[in-house]
Design a protein around this motif. Structure first.
Motif, PDB file in Angstrom:
ATOM      1  N   PRO A 126      29.100  38.936  42.453  1.00  0.00           N
ATOM      2  CA  PRO A 126      28.235  40.007  41.955  1.00  0.00           C
ATOM      3  C   PRO A 126      28.916  40.935  40.960  1.00  0.00           C
ATOM      4  N   ALA A 127      30.242  40.998  41.012  1.00  0.00           N
ATOM      5  CA  ALA A 127      30.998  41.853  40.099  1.00  0.00           C
ATOM      6  C   ALA A 127      32.382  41.260  39.883  1.00  0.00           C
ATOM      7  N   VAL A 128      32.834  41.249  38.623  1.00  0.00           N
ATOM      8  CA  VAL A 128      34.119  40.627  38.280  1.00  0.00           C
ATOM      9  C   VAL A 128      34.822  41.473  37.229  1.00  0.00           C
ATOM     10  N   ILE A 129      36.124  41.689  37.414  1.00  0.00           N
ATOM     11  CA  ILE A 129      36.898  42.437  36.434  1.00  0.00           C
ATOM     12  C   ILE A 129      38.174  41.680  36.086  1.00  0.00           C
ATOM     13  N   PRO A 130      38.605  41.749  34.817  1.00  0.00           N
ATOM     14  CA  PRO A 130      39.899  41.168  34.452  1.00  0.00           C
ATOM     15  C   PRO A 130      41.015  42.160  34.776  1.00  0.00           C
ATOM     16  N   VAL A 131      42.105  41.677  35.323  1.00  0.00           N
ATOM     17  CA  VAL A 131      43.201  42.556  35.740  1.00  0.00           C
ATOM     18  C   VAL A 131      44.549  41.958  35.376  1.00  0.00           C
ATOM     19  N   LEU A 132      45.564  42.844  35.342  1.00  0.00           N
ATOM     20  CA  LEU A 132      46.951  42.436  35.158  1.00  0.00           C
ATOM     21  C   LEU A 132      47.810  43.071  36.240  1.00  0.00           C
ATOM     22  N   PRO A 133      48.872  42.396  36.683  1.00  0.00           N
ATOM     23  CA  PRO A 133      49.807  43.030  37.627  1.00  0.00           C
ATOM     24  C   PRO A 133      50.454  44.251  36.990  1.00  0.00           C
ATOM     25  N   MET A 134      50.857  45.204  37.799  1.00  0.00           N
ATOM     26  CA  MET A 134      51.527  46.392  37.288  1.00  0.00           C
ATOM     27  C   MET A 134      53.016  46.119  37.110  1.00  0.00           C
ATOM     28  N   ALA A 135      53.530  46.498  35.957  1.00  0.00           N
ATOM     29  CA  ALA A 135      54.954  46.315  35.691  1.00  0.00           C
ATOM     30  C   ALA A 135      55.759  47.555  36.071  1.00  0.00           C
ATOM     31  N   ASP A 136      55.112  48.711  36.057  1.00  0.00           N
ATOM     32  CA  ASP A 136      55.820  49.967  36.320  1.00  0.00           C
ATOM     33  C   ASP A 136      55.693  50.391  37.781  1.00  0.00           C
ATOM     34  N   THR A 137      56.686  51.137  38.243  1.00  0.00           N
ATOM     35  CA  THR A 137      56.575  51.786  39.539  1.00  0.00           C
ATOM     36  C   THR A 137      55.578  52.935  39.411  1.00  0.00           C
ATOM     37  N   VAL A 138      54.736  53.116  40.439  1.00  0.00           N
ATOM     38  CA  VAL A 138      53.706  54.150  40.420  1.00  0.00           C
ATOM     39  C   VAL A 138      53.970  55.149  41.540  1.00  0.00           C
ATOM     40  N   LYS A 139      53.796  56.421  41.224  1.00  0.00           N
ATOM     41  CA  LYS A 139      53.966  57.477  42.221  1.00  0.00           C
ATOM     42  C   LYS A 139      52.630  58.189  42.446  1.00  0.00           C
ATOM     43  N   GLN A 140      52.344  58.490  43.700  1.00  0.00           N
ATOM     44  CA  GLN A 140      51.225  59.362  44.027  1.00  0.00           C
ATOM     45  C   GLN A 140      51.765  60.778  44.140  1.00  0.00           C
ATOM     46  N   VAL A 141      51.136  61.728  43.424  1.00  0.00           N
ATOM     47  CA  VAL A 141      51.629  63.104  43.431  1.00  0.00           C
ATOM     48  C   VAL A 141      50.514  64.065  43.828  1.00  0.00           C
ATOM     49  N   ASP A 142      50.899  65.283  44.229  1.00  0.00           N
ATOM     50  CA  ASP A 142      49.903  66.309  44.532  1.00  0.00           C
ATOM     51  C   ASP A 142      49.593  67.092  43.258  1.00  0.00           C
ATOM     52  N   PHE A 143      48.742  68.115  43.373  1.00  0.00           N
ATOM     53  CA  PHE A 143      48.330  68.860  42.193  1.00  0.00           C
ATOM     54  C   PHE A 143      49.483  69.624  41.549  1.00  0.00           C
ATOM     55  N   GLY A 144      50.526  69.840  42.282  1.00  0.00           N
ATOM     56  CA  GLY A 144      51.684  70.513  41.728  1.00  0.00           C
ATOM     57  C   GLY A 144      52.699  69.579  41.107  1.00  0.00           C
ATOM     58  N   GLY A 145      52.459  68.268  41.213  1.00  0.00           N
ATOM     59  CA  GLY A 145      53.357  67.287  40.627  1.00  0.00           C
ATOM     60  C   GLY A 145      54.427  66.775  41.557  1.00  0.00           C
ATOM     61  N   THR A 146      54.375  67.198  42.814  1.00  0.00           N
ATOM     62  CA  THR A 146      55.362  66.719  43.790  1.00  0.00           C
ATOM     63  C   THR A 146      54.956  65.343  44.306  1.00  0.00           C
ATOM     64  N   VAL A 147      55.920  64.432  44.381  1.00  0.00           N
ATOM     65  CA  VAL A 147      55.634  63.069  44.820  1.00  0.00           C
ATOM     66  C   VAL A 147      55.267  63.052  46.302  1.00  0.00           C
ATOM     67  N   LEU A 148      54.155  62.375  46.585  1.00  0.00           N
ATOM     68  CA  LEU A 148      53.699  62.218  47.965  1.00  0.00           C
ATOM     69  C   LEU A 148      54.024  60.836  48.517  1.00  0.00           C
ATOM     70  N   ALA A 149      53.967  59.820  47.651  1.00  0.00           N
ATOM     71  CA  ALA A 149      54.184  58.449  48.121  1.00  0.00           C
ATOM     72  C   ALA A 149      54.450  57.533  46.938  1.00  0.00           C
ATOM     73  N   THR A 150      55.016  56.366  47.242  1.00  0.00           N
ATOM     74  CA  THR A 150      55.226  55.315  46.244  1.00  0.00           C
ATOM     75  C   THR A 150      54.437  54.084  46.671  1.00  0.00           C
ATOM     76  N   PRO A 151      53.232  53.899  46.129  1.00  0.00           N
ATOM     77  CA  PRO A 151      52.426  52.745  46.516  1.00  0.00           C
ATOM     78  C   PRO A 151      53.134  51.434  46.165  1.00  0.00           C
ATOM     79  N   ASP A 152      52.876  50.427  46.961  1.00  0.00           N
ATOM     80  CA  ASP A 152      53.434  49.102  46.701  1.00  0.00           C
ATOM     81  C   ASP A 152      52.712  48.505  45.504  1.00  0.00           C
ATOM     82  N   ARG A 153      53.426  48.352  44.388  1.00  0.00           N
ATOM     83  CA  ARG A 153      52.757  47.882  43.179  1.00  0.00           C
ATOM     84  C   ARG A 153      52.306  46.429  43.277  1.00  0.00           C
TER      85      ARG A 153
END
Length: 226
Positions: A126-153
């Motif tokens: 019913p729905a399809v999207i083209p995607v690519l793996p992430m090459a960069d490390t991604v950080k989850q941050v709060d509104f102040g810019g402090t890192v909360l977590a590092t999601p598994d890319r």
């Protein structure tokens, strides 16, 4: 059938014209995008949502390039532009089953990616999207810019267009959408419909900044096939 929301202002590119009309080697992004959709061989009808003040000039641009497309006035944001174009598309192609939504700024998406999205929807997704793996490390941050977590890319993907949908699914998603979304699959997710993926391609990059534009100019001038 394909919808191309092209009403964005594109201020970051600094050309003083709507983003879709910014040229790459003398040809507007929108022209490249519409030609790519039609040349893929699986899109029979294209509807472009242009800035309300640019409808006639956009239609003339595509007509002068020999590209058949309907041009309608877009809305205040991407979601509203797609909604308006979808409404028009349903009127002119009421029997369409597969509908693509494609960003003009991803105008160099290879034909094989477009065909893969269409084929997956035609096969029953019913729905399809083209995607690519992430090459960069991604950080989850709060509104102040402090890192909360590092999601598994390994579980993350970069999303591209065209995104493809069963027409009934996309119509329902827009009918029930209460707010805007940066991509149409996000609206479909909100109504509980699963979204499948197919491999994307580096050439489907989104041209948003002058740096992106310079890369596109180089790739096009080099004549490198995707």
């Amino acid at each position: 059938m394909a919808i191309v929301p092209a009403a964005g202002r594109g201020e970051r590119l600094g050309f003083g014209v709507p983003k879709a009309l910014v040229p790459v080697r003398g040809t507007a992004l929108l022209t490249h995008a519409v030609r790519g959709l039609l040349d893929a061989g699986c899109v029979r009808h294209v509807v472009v949502a242009a800035p309300p003040t640019e409808v006639e000039s956009t239609a003339a641009l595509l007509r002068d390039e020999g590209l058949a497309a309907d041009v309608v006035a877009g809305g205040a944001d991407r979601t509203e532009s797609v909604r308006l174009a979808l409404r028009h598309a349903i009127k002119v192609v009421p029997d369409a089953r597969v509908v693509l939504v494609h960003d003009a700024a991803r105008c160099f998406t290879p034909a094989h990616v477009i065909r893969a999205v269409v084929a997956a929807v035609a096969a029953g997704a019913p729905a399809v999207i083209p995607v690519l793996p992430m090459a960069d490390t991604v950080k989850q941050v709060d509104f102040g810019g402090t890192v909360l977590a590092t999601p598994d890319r390994a579980a993350l993907r970069v999303v591209q267009t065209p995104q493809g949908f069963d027409l009934a699914t996309l119509t329902r998603a827009y009918a029930e959408a209460g707010d805007s979304a940066t991509d149409d699959a996000g609206l479909v997710e909100k109504i509980g419909v699963p979204v499948a993926t197919v491999p994307g391609h580096a050439y489907a990059m989104k041209i948003t900044t002058p740096f992106d534009l310079a890369i596109a100019e180089f790739v096009l001038s080099a004549g490198v096939a995707p």
